[in-house]
Design a protein around this motif. Structure first.
Motif, PDB file in Angstrom:
ATOM      1  N   ALA A 165       0.180  -4.170   0.951  1.00  0.00           N
ATOM      2  CA  ALA A 165       1.614  -4.406   1.178  1.00  0.00           C
ATOM      3  C   ALA A 165       2.226  -3.436   2.170  1.00  0.00           C
ATOM      4  CB  ALA A 165       2.362  -4.314  -0.157  1.00  0.00           C
ATOM      5  N   THR A 166       1.669  -2.224   2.280  1.00  0.00           N
ATOM      6  CA  THR A 166       2.387  -1.173   2.994  1.00  0.00           C
ATOM      7  C   THR A 166       1.616  -0.422   4.070  1.00  0.00           C
ATOM      8  OG1 THR A 166       1.774   0.552   1.383  1.00  0.00           O
ATOM      9  CG2 THR A 166       3.766  -0.743   0.908  1.00  0.00           C
ATOM     10  N   SER A 167       0.309  -0.402   4.054  1.00  0.00           N
ATOM     11  CA  SER A 167      -0.433   0.494   4.949  1.00  0.00           C
ATOM     12  C   SER A 167      -0.222   0.150   6.420  1.00  0.00           C
ATOM     13  CB  SER A 167      -1.927   0.446   4.649  1.00  0.00           C
ATOM     14  OG  SER A 167      -2.641   1.218   5.613  1.00  0.00           O
ATOM     15  N   PRO A 168       0.117   1.139   7.243  1.00  0.00           N
ATOM     16  CA  PRO A 168       0.231   0.905   8.685  1.00  0.00           C
ATOM     17  C   PRO A 168      -1.084   0.424   9.305  1.00  0.00           C
ATOM     18  CG  PRO A 168       1.191   3.028   8.097  1.00  0.00           C
ATOM     19  CD  PRO A 168       0.479   2.527   6.879  1.00  0.00           C
ATOM     20  N   LEU A 169      -2.204   0.705   8.650  1.00  0.00           N
ATOM     21  CA  LEU A 169      -3.506   0.267   9.154  1.00  0.00           C
ATOM     22  C   LEU A 169      -3.622  -1.251   9.175  1.00  0.00           C
ATOM     23  CD1 LEU A 169      -5.866   2.791   7.318  1.00  0.00           C
ATOM     24  CD2 LEU A 169      -5.225   2.825   9.742  1.00  0.00           C
TER      25      LEU A 169
ATOM     26  N   PRO B 255      -3.909   0.762 -15.016  1.00  0.00           N
ATOM     27  CA  PRO B 255      -3.002  -0.099 -14.253  1.00  0.00           C
ATOM     28  C   PRO B 255      -2.523   0.552 -12.957  1.00  0.00           C
ATOM     29  CG  PRO B 255      -2.471  -0.229 -16.579  1.00  0.00           C
ATOM     30  CD  PRO B 255      -3.508   0.852 -16.443  1.00  0.00           C
ATOM     31  N   GLU B 256      -2.328   1.874 -12.969  1.00  0.00           N
ATOM     32  CA  GLU B 256      -1.895   2.576 -11.762  1.00  0.00           C
ATOM     33  C   GLU B 256      -2.964   2.494 -10.669  1.00  0.00           C
ATOM     34  OE1 GLU B 256       0.210   4.367 -15.276  1.00  0.00           O
ATOM     35  OE2 GLU B 256      -1.861   3.843 -14.819  1.00  0.00           O
ATOM     36  N   GLN B 257      -4.242   2.575 -11.075  1.00  0.00           N
ATOM     37  CA  GLN B 257      -5.331   2.430 -10.107  1.00  0.00           C
ATOM     38  C   GLN B 257      -5.488   0.967  -9.687  1.00  0.00           C
ATOM     39  OE1 GLN B 257      -8.380   4.141 -12.591  1.00  0.00           O
ATOM     40  NE2 GLN B 257      -8.338   6.112 -11.530  1.00  0.00           N
ATOM     41  N   GLY B 258      -5.282   0.055 -10.644  1.00  0.00           N
ATOM     42  CA  GLY B 258      -5.422  -1.363 -10.350  1.00  0.00           C
ATOM     43  C   GLY B 258      -4.395  -1.870  -9.350  1.00  0.00           C
ATOM     44  N   ALA B 259      -3.224  -1.218  -9.318  1.00  0.00           N
ATOM     45  CA  ALA B 259      -2.168  -1.629  -8.385  1.00  0.00           C
ATOM     46  C   ALA B 259      -2.367  -1.052  -6.996  1.00  0.00           C
ATOM     47  CB  ALA B 259      -0.811  -1.198  -8.934  1.00  0.00           C
ATOM     48  N   ALA B 260      -3.301  -0.118  -6.840  1.00  0.00           N
ATOM     49  CA  ALA B 260      -3.421   0.614  -5.575  1.00  0.00           C
ATOM     50  C   ALA B 260      -3.741  -0.290  -4.393  1.00  0.00           C
ATOM     51  CB  ALA B 260      -4.484   1.711  -5.705  1.00  0.00           C
ATOM     52  N   THR B 261      -4.689  -1.215  -4.556  1.00  0.00           N
ATOM     53  CA  THR B 261      -5.079  -2.043  -3.417  1.00  0.00           C
ATOM     54  C   THR B 261      -3.968  -3.031  -3.054  1.00  0.00           C
ATOM     55  OG1 THR B 261      -7.396  -1.793  -4.091  1.00  0.00           O
ATOM     56  CG2 THR B 261      -6.931  -3.451  -2.448  1.00  0.00           C
ATOM     57  N   SER B 262      -3.249  -3.530  -4.046  1.00  0.00           N
ATOM     58  CA  SER B 262      -2.089  -4.383  -3.759  1.00  0.00           C
ATOM     59  C   SER B 262      -1.073  -3.631  -2.911  1.00  0.00           C
ATOM     60  CB  SER B 262      -1.418  -4.841  -5.058  1.00  0.00           C
ATOM     61  OG  SER B 262      -2.242  -5.689  -5.803  1.00  0.00           O
ATOM     62  N   VAL B 263      -0.780  -2.398  -3.314  1.00  0.00           N
ATOM     63  CA  VAL B 263       0.221  -1.598  -2.605  1.00  0.00           C
ATOM     64  C   VAL B 263      -0.282  -1.231  -1.207  1.00  0.00           C
ATOM     65  CG1 VAL B 263       1.454   0.616  -2.638  1.00  0.00           C
ATOM     66  CG2 VAL B 263       1.307  -0.769  -4.714  1.00  0.00           C
ATOM     67  N   LEU B 264      -1.575  -0.964  -1.087  1.00  0.00           N
ATOM     68  CA  LEU B 264      -2.140  -0.689   0.233  1.00  0.00           C
ATOM     69  C   LEU B 264      -1.961  -1.888   1.166  1.00  0.00           C
ATOM     70  CD1 LEU B 264      -4.541   1.430   1.603  1.00  0.00           C
ATOM     71  CD2 LEU B 264      -5.606  -0.816   1.605  1.00  0.00           C
TER      72      LEU B 264
ATOM     73  N   VAL C  69       1.005   4.886  -1.485  1.00  0.00           N
ATOM     74  CA  VAL C  69       2.299   4.700  -0.808  1.00  0.00           C
ATOM     75  C   VAL C  69       2.966   6.030  -0.466  1.00  0.00           C
ATOM     76  CG1 VAL C  69       3.901   4.638  -2.780  1.00  0.00           C
ATOM     77  CG2 VAL C  69       4.242   3.062  -0.841  1.00  0.00           C
ATOM     78  N   ASP C  70       2.357   7.137  -0.864  1.00  0.00           N
ATOM     79  CA  ASP C  70       2.958   8.451  -0.604  1.00  0.00           C
ATOM     80  C   ASP C  70       3.177   8.646   0.902  1.00  0.00           C
ATOM     81  OD1 ASP C  70       3.864  11.072  -1.250  1.00  0.00           O
ATOM     82  OD2 ASP C  70       1.928  11.870  -0.612  1.00  0.00           O
TER      83      ASP C  70
END
Length: 315
Positions: A262-266, A251-260, A21-22
């Motif tokens: 949710a947010t990625s412009p792609l 958990p921080e790595q496990g949440a990455a795909t969810s956040v992607l 999300v950076d």
């Protein structure tokens, strides 16, 4: 909808939610994360709050939710972290949550789940994993449809699992009334249902600008596995090397795909797909634990599941 080319990113299985999300500004966006007080739900919520979103933690345990909210506010500096009660296995609770929501909703993260539980049934007689993982989230998303449509370009994130490879939705006996109960088959079909929901919701809601995608977060040791014994985990750990290897994530790595998702412009305008390790998944190959099963993307099964879900909840 955009072209059907698979979505690939620069992120990997090791990427964290904060890295994904950076650079993305979610100021003014409103987000709900179910199961936001534990496991990857916390880190999903933390990343989204850190990017400026208003985040509502939809939780069964309000005290745990309040503690998590305080932690997220302290670590992100974002005071717009809210808590609301939600029991996905209780139709009245889901209806109350949806009715209380006011205004647009930009992102719904259907994250909460129950894994490989012993045989438990709701008061209606529904198998608890299917009731929680699919029916509850289905009722929530459809109950919030108007709020999602009002947001313009809203996204729904359906957290599935590679366990969907264990079972299609067995439409003849979803609730194990005829066949012997198997906790892993029950979990598997509920996770297949999470993917089928993404397929059908994206089709039905495309004109509302709503996209829905499913994902596999990866193997993360959280309270989700509270029904799994150490012996079960040892067997999973023993699957080391080769295509069936279990790689544990933080958990921080496990949440990455969810956040992607949710947010990625792609993913603007992209729906009805299944992601893992921050990329769109390839078709499943036998003998592996990766990829997406053809039955989980079957549009006819997705339409059937939608109608059965409506009928079940209305009964």
């Amino acid at each position: 909808m955009t072209s059907s080319a698979p979505i690939t990113t620069s992120f990997t299985a090791e990427s964290t939610a904060a890295e994904v999300v950076d650079g993305i500004d979610l100021t003014g966006r409103r987000v709900i994360v179910t199961g936001g007080a534990s496991g990857i739900g916390v880190e999903t919520a933390r990343a989204l709050a850190g990017a400026g979103a208003e985040v509502t933690l939809a939780v069964r345990d309000l005290a745990a939710g309040e503690r998590t909210a305080e932690d997220l506010i302290a670590t992100t500096g974002n005071k717009r972290v809210l808590v609301a009660p939600l029991d996905l296995a209780d139709r009245a609770s889901v209806a109350s949550f949806a009715a209380a929501w006011d205004g647009p909703l930009h992102v719904l993260v259907n994250n909460a789940g129950l894994m490989a539980s012993p045989e438990i049934r709701t008061p209606e007689g529904w198998e608890m994993q299917f009731a929680t993982n699919h029916l509850g989230h289905f009722a929530l998303a459809t109950g919030l449809h108007r709020a999602l449509a009002a947001a313009g370009g809203a996204r729904v994130v359906s957290v599935s699992s590679s366990a969907h490879l264990r079972s299609p939705v067995v439409f003849d006996d979803i609730h194990f009334r005829e066949r012997p109960y198997d906790p892993w088959l029950a979990y598997g079909q509920s996770k297949t249902a999470n993917v089928l929901f993404a397929v059908e919701a994206s089709r039905r809601w495309a004109d509302d600008g709503i996209t829905v995608n499913a994902l596999m977060p990866g193997g993360i040791r959280t309270r989700l596995q509270r029904y799994i014994t150490e012996e079960d985990l040892d067997r999973m750990r023993a699957l080391s090397g080769g295509p069936t290897a279990v790689t544990w994530k933080t958990p921080e790595q496990g949440a990455a795909t969810s956040v992607l998702v949710a947010t990625s412009p792609l993913l603007d305008g992209v729906g009805g797909r299944y992601f893992e390790d921050c990329d769109e998944a390839a078709p499943h190959q036998p003998g592996t634990r990766r990829g997406v099963a053809a039955y989980a993307l079957d549009p006819e099964a997705a339409t059937l599941l939608w109608q059965i879900s409506i009928d079940t909840l209305a009964a």
